[in-house]
Design a protein around this motif. Sequence first.
Motif, short mmCIF file in Angstrom:
data_model
loop_
_atom_site.label_atom_id
_atom_site.label_comp_id
_atom_site.label_asym_id
_atom_site.label_seq_id
_atom_site.Cartn_x
_atom_site.Cartn_y
_atom_site.Cartn_z
N LEU A 130 5.08 8.23 3.55
CA LEU A 130 5.45 6.92 4.09
C LEU A 130 5.57 6.93 5.61
N THR A 131 6.17 7.98 6.17
CA THR A 131 6.36 8.00 7.63
C THR A 131 5.07 8.28 8.38
N ARG A 132 4.18 9.05 7.78
CA ARG A 132 2.90 9.39 8.43
C ARG A 132 1.77 8.47 7.99
N GLU A 133 2.07 7.56 7.04
CA GLU A 133 1.06 6.65 6.49
C GLU A 133 -0.17 7.41 6.01
N GLU A 134 0.08 8.50 5.27
CA GLU A 134 -0.99 9.32 4.73
C GLU A 134 -1.20 9.01 3.25
N ARG A 179 0.55 4.82 -2.38
CA ARG A 179 0.60 6.21 -1.95
C ARG A 179 1.65 6.99 -2.73
N LYS A 206 0.82 -1.22 0.00
CA LYS A 206 0.00 0.00 0.00
C LYS A 206 0.84 1.26 0.00
N ARG A 207 2.07 1.19 0.52
CA ARG A 207 2.94 2.37 0.49
C ARG A 207 3.26 2.76 -0.94
#
Length: 132
Positions: free
Chosen positions: A121-125, A90, A86-87
């Motif tokens: 990636l770091t905030r999973e937004e 994004r 999923k990353r």
Amino acid sequence: MRQAAIKARTALINQMRGLLAEYGIVFGTGAAQARRRAPEILENGQNGLTERFRCWLDEWYEQLREWDRRIRKYDREVDVLFRADKRCGRIAAVELVTERGKNRAAVALANKNARIIWALLTREEVYRSAAC
């Protein structure tokens, strides 16, 4: 692996081009040119190639086709992995503008894109494009 296969294919094509040039036979750069021209050159019995050289060229052409198959296989594998993560989805949503300007503009744009991707990636937004 994919990059190594591309490098090996490029080296093979360059070898083909260089040796054919010694016979006065030239063609453009790139795999598409080699794929198109090699069979034409092999079929032309009046181009001055020795029978031994024709055998080598035929072998090189088969190697080229094998490298193409491997690269397509790696492309399919990467695509499967990309779709499963999923990353990656994004990242794919980011509107990456490809700009071929001077170095400063290209570097600035690359830095901006890297910051956006890192934040996603770091905030999973999920990426939201800027309003116009």
